[in-house]
Enzyme design. Sequence first.
Site, PDB file in Angstrom:
ATOM      1  N   ARG A  65      21.839  36.395  34.256  1.00 19.69           N
ATOM      2  CA  ARG A  65      22.693  35.948  35.126  1.00 19.69           C
ATOM      3  C   ARG A  65      22.346  35.022  36.211  1.00 19.69           C
ATOM      4  O   ARG A  65      22.718  34.113  36.742  1.00 19.69           O
ATOM      5  CB  ARG A  65      23.760  36.911  35.682  1.00 19.69           C
ATOM      6  CG  ARG A  65      24.594  37.579  34.635  1.00 19.69           C
ATOM      7  CD  ARG A  65      25.931  38.190  35.167  1.00 19.69           C
ATOM      8  NE  ARG A  65      26.594  38.916  33.999  1.00 19.69           N
ATOM      9  CZ  ARG A  65      27.669  39.672  34.449  1.00 19.69           C
ATOM     10  NH1 ARG A  65      27.999  39.843  35.392  1.00 19.69           N
ATOM     11  NH2 ARG A  65      28.534  40.248  33.333  1.00 19.69           N
ATOM     12  N   ASP A 173      38.780  40.176  46.436  1.00 22.01           N
ATOM     13  CA  ASP A 173      37.855  40.357  45.550  1.00 22.01           C
ATOM     14  C   ASP A 173      36.648  39.798  46.270  1.00 22.01           C
ATOM     15  O   ASP A 173      36.644  38.708  46.962  1.00 22.01           O
ATOM     16  CB  ASP A 173      38.032  39.890  44.104  1.00 22.01           C
ATOM     17  CG  ASP A 173      37.083  40.448  43.110  1.00 22.01           C
ATOM     18  OD1 ASP A 173      37.591  41.421  42.553  1.00 22.01           O
ATOM     19  OD2 ASP A 173      35.803  40.181  43.363  1.00 22.01           O
TER      20      ASP A 173
END
Length: 306
Positions: A65, A173
Amino acid sequence: MAAKDARHAQNGGWSTVLAPVVGEGFMEQGEISLSEREFSRIKARVYKVAGISLSDAKRTLVVSRLSKIVRALGLVSFDDYVDFLEKGASSSDGQDFINALTTNLTRFYREDHHFDHLRTYVGALMSERPRGQRLRIWSAGCSTGQEPYTIGMDLLAAFPELKRWDFKILATDIDTAVIAKAARGIYPENELSGLSAERARPFQKLGDGNVQVPQAVRELISFKPLNLIAEWPMKGPFDAIFCRNVAIYFDKPTQGAVFGRFGKLLAPEAFLYIGHSENLGSGGDGFRLVGKTIYQSKRMNKREAA
């Protein structure tokens, strides 16, 4: 961070197979080699800024990632990248780091028993309170939005009169990318597979293979970025808090601290819903377990305490 699943990680849902090394430090897919020292620095940083505790099993995820971010910045190593984050990165660069290391796995009506319980609870509240009163629910770690939208759709379907209440849902979030997606309320139509016809019916078909959450439900929800280990601007009280499969990414002390903070923002005798593999740990003193991963605040209403 919010709707995220430990089983997904344990079953290999995070795994990326690394290709053989070709060239100095790079792999076939553009991934950069990661030393133990670099991995330790990355683990320390994501823990410091987000409370996320990365195990050694997440090494492959980190490489997969972060490599593309490192290369896009014109850097040649993860050491260079951490130096950049520590010394000259913008807030946007710092957010990209966090977004890359959070995993989002969720669906509509996940853990159905929570919504069954919530309907019963809200029905009881509505019978006790004068019409039009305040009702607040928080989806903490809402990911791409399926959880708060399920809450809104399910309660409006059960209690249409909630449209005349001061009813709002806060959805937060740490990952700004998923918050932006959630706010649109648009999903591939195949995300409705497995739902009953009754539950799928309210979604608006857009004609391009996507569906959209009804406007009446979208208007109930405020999507906001929030780091659960930082300061919280909201004051509460909340009648219910959902924080499911988020704390699994924290270590035990951080879990206890976050759950304890939830308890302070819940209304008396209100409910906290957590993930199937989670427990409150040191944050559980103010709660009683009343159902499968359903906890009630021990604080009593004044009328009952009198």
